[in-house]
Motif scaffolding. Structure first.
Motif, short mmCIF file in Angstrom:
data_model
loop_
_atom_site.label_atom_id
_atom_site.label_comp_id
_atom_site.label_asym_id
_atom_site.label_seq_id
_atom_site.Cartn_x
_atom_site.Cartn_y
_atom_site.Cartn_z
N GLY A 107 0.80 -1.22 0.00
CA GLY A 107 0.00 0.00 0.00
C GLY A 107 0.83 1.26 0.00
N ARG A 108 0.16 2.39 -0.22
CA ARG A 108 0.82 3.69 -0.23
C ARG A 108 0.89 4.22 1.18
N MET A 109 2.10 4.21 1.76
CA MET A 109 2.31 4.58 3.14
C MET A 109 2.25 6.10 3.33
N SER A 110 2.02 6.52 4.58
CA SER A 110 2.08 7.94 4.91
C SER A 110 3.50 8.45 4.74
N ALA A 111 4.46 7.67 5.24
CA ALA A 111 5.87 7.99 5.03
C ALA A 111 6.35 7.26 3.77
N PRO A 112 7.38 7.76 3.10
CA PRO A 112 7.89 7.08 1.91
C PRO A 112 8.26 5.63 2.21
N ARG A 113 7.94 4.74 1.28
CA ARG A 113 8.25 3.31 1.46
C ARG A 113 9.74 3.11 1.74
N GLU A 114 10.59 3.90 1.06
CA GLU A 114 12.04 3.76 1.24
C GLU A 114 12.46 4.02 2.69
N VAL A 124 -0.18 -14.84 8.58
CA VAL A 124 0.87 -13.86 8.86
C VAL A 124 0.19 -12.58 9.35
N PRO A 125 0.59 -12.02 10.49
CA PRO A 125 -0.05 -10.80 11.00
C PRO A 125 0.09 -9.64 10.01
N ILE A 126 -1.00 -8.85 9.89
CA ILE A 126 -0.99 -7.62 9.10
C ILE A 126 -1.12 -6.46 10.07
N VAL A 127 -0.18 -5.53 10.03
CA VAL A 127 -0.15 -4.44 11.01
C VAL A 127 -0.13 -3.10 10.28
N SER A 128 -0.50 -2.07 11.02
CA SER A 128 -0.48 -0.71 10.48
C SER A 128 0.92 -0.12 10.61
N GLU A 129 1.11 1.03 9.99
CA GLU A 129 2.38 1.74 10.13
C GLU A 129 2.64 2.07 11.60
N GLU A 130 1.57 2.50 12.30
CA GLU A 130 1.74 2.86 13.71
C GLU A 130 2.14 1.64 14.54
N ASP A 131 1.51 0.48 14.25
CA ASP A 131 1.87 -0.75 14.96
C ASP A 131 3.35 -1.07 14.72
N PHE A 132 3.76 -0.96 13.46
CA PHE A 132 5.14 -1.32 13.10
C PHE A 132 6.13 -0.36 13.75
N ALA A 133 5.77 0.93 13.80
CA ALA A 133 6.65 1.89 14.45
C ALA A 133 6.86 1.52 15.92
N GLY A 134 5.79 1.08 16.59
CA GLY A 134 5.92 0.65 17.97
C GLY A 134 6.82 -0.56 18.12
N MET A 135 6.73 -1.49 17.16
CA MET A 135 7.61 -2.67 17.19
C MET A 135 9.06 -2.26 17.03
N LEU A 136 9.32 -1.29 16.15
CA LEU A 136 10.69 -0.82 15.97
C LEU A 136 11.19 -0.10 17.22
N ASP A 137 10.29 0.65 17.87
CA ASP A 137 10.68 1.32 19.12
C ASP A 137 11.11 0.32 20.18
N ARG A 138 10.37 -0.81 20.23
CA ARG A 138 10.73 -1.83 21.22
C ARG A 138 12.06 -2.50 20.88
N LEU A 139 12.44 -2.40 19.61
CA LEU A 139 13.75 -2.90 19.21
C LEU A 139 14.85 -1.87 19.43
N GLY A 140 14.43 -0.66 19.84
CA GLY A 140 15.40 0.40 20.07
C GLY A 140 15.83 1.11 18.81
N VAL A 141 14.97 1.13 17.80
CA VAL A 141 15.30 1.80 16.53
C VAL A 141 14.54 3.10 16.45
N THR A 142 15.23 4.20 16.26
CA THR A 142 14.60 5.51 16.14
C THR A 142 14.57 5.94 14.69
N PRO A 143 13.60 6.76 14.32
CA PRO A 143 13.55 7.23 12.94
C PRO A 143 14.83 7.96 12.56
N PRO A 144 15.29 7.82 11.31
CA PRO A 144 16.51 8.49 10.88
C PRO A 144 16.31 10.00 10.85
#
Length: 294
Positions: free
Chosen positions: A211-218, A262-282
């Motif tokens: 899908g067309r994400m709010s943030a660029p796919r890249e 396979v779970p389907i998640v939103s951008e917001e869900d995925f951002a939370g998963m990355l936060d729990r991994l300790g990854v911050t937006p560039p």
């Protein structure tokens, strides 16, 4: 003689290819241009919804909507014995004919086009679009790219033409199909519940975006890579999570994900998963708003 003013919203432009109708409206007019009835329903295209930013239809809206094959009889019944009218008739007729053909019905659609007739009735209009023609005729167009609103505006535009007489055209023949389908209109669809998926990601997990994400796919791909995740272009049983612009999406990737559980998640869900991994937006370059490469 009566008229059936139609409008369709679609997933794209390839009527004979992979695109489908996602909303269809029919406004009935009598010979004098008075509205006699109107009918509209969303349709489940069994695929992604295409340019949702244009037609503003969400996947959750069509989740319980009928397919065109299921609604074909109801559409045909509202066209039968009437002259079809549409703004840019070639587009609507091409899609309707293709959808009827997929349902096993040979029903070529012809009729009158308010866009083409505008050369005769609105010679001083600003352009050929429905809005331009409506403005020239003093017709109000609310909520463009809603099938029912566009059909209503087209009906009023055609009624304006009728004051000066319009050409004859063939009526649509009647076809024997059941027409007992329930309309599903915008804003009236049964709610579809969704609980955020609780997925714990680890390095090496495979992630698919759709899908067309709010943030660029890249940007999402870069953030996934920085967390040690592997981005894939397709879904397999080994995919850990699918990240969707619309979690209710009916895209091929989403359908396969559901088949594989396979779970389907939103951008917001995925951002939370990355936060729990300790990854911050560039960090972004303030001039370009693109992620910095350093």
């Amino acid at each position: 003689m009566g008229y059936a003013v139609v409008d369709v919203e679609t997933t794209g432009f390839a009527a004979r290819g992979s695109d489908r109708i996602v909303e269809v409206a029919v406004v009935g007019l009598d010979a004098a241009g008075r509205v006699t009835d109107e009918w509209c329903t969303l349709l489940n295209p069994n695929r992604d919804l295409g340019p949702q930013h244009v037609h503003r239809i969400r996947a959750a809206d069509v989740w319980h909507a009928p397919t065109f094959a299921r609604a074909a009889g109801a559409v045909a019944a509202r066209l039968a014995g009437r002259v079809v009218v549409a703004h840019n008739l070639a587009f609507d007729a091409r899609f309707l004919t293709a959808e009827f053909a997929r349902a096993g019905v040979d029903l070529p659609i012809t009729g009158l086009c308010t866009m083409r007739l505008a050369d005769r009735y609105l010679p001083h209009r600003a352009g050929r679009s429905l809005r331009d023609c409506c403005d020239a005729a003093g017709v109000v167009l609310d909520s463009a790219h809603s099938a029912l609103h566009d059909a209503r505006a087209t009906a009023a535009l055609f009624a304006h033409y009728l004051r000066f007489g319009v050409p004859d055209a063939d009526r649509v023949p009647r076809v024997p199909l059941p027409d007992d389908v329930t309309e599903v209109r915008r804003g009236a669809a049964p709610p579809v519940s969704r609980r955020p998926e609780l997925v714990t990601l680890v390095r090496g997990d495979r992630v698919v975006f759709t899908g067309r994400m709010s943030a660029p796919r890249e940007e999402w791909v870069d953030r996934a890579a920085s967390a040690g995740l592997v981005s894939q272009g397709y879904v397999t049983r080994a995919t850990r999570v699918v990240v969707a612009a619309d979690p209710f999406t009916l895209s091929t990737k989403a359908r396969r994900a559901r088949a594989y559980r396979v779970p389907i998640v939103s951008e917001e869900d995925f951002a939370g998963m990355l936060d729990r991994l300790g990854v911050t937006p560039p960090a972004k370059d303030h001039r370009t708003e693109w992620p910095r490469a350093y």
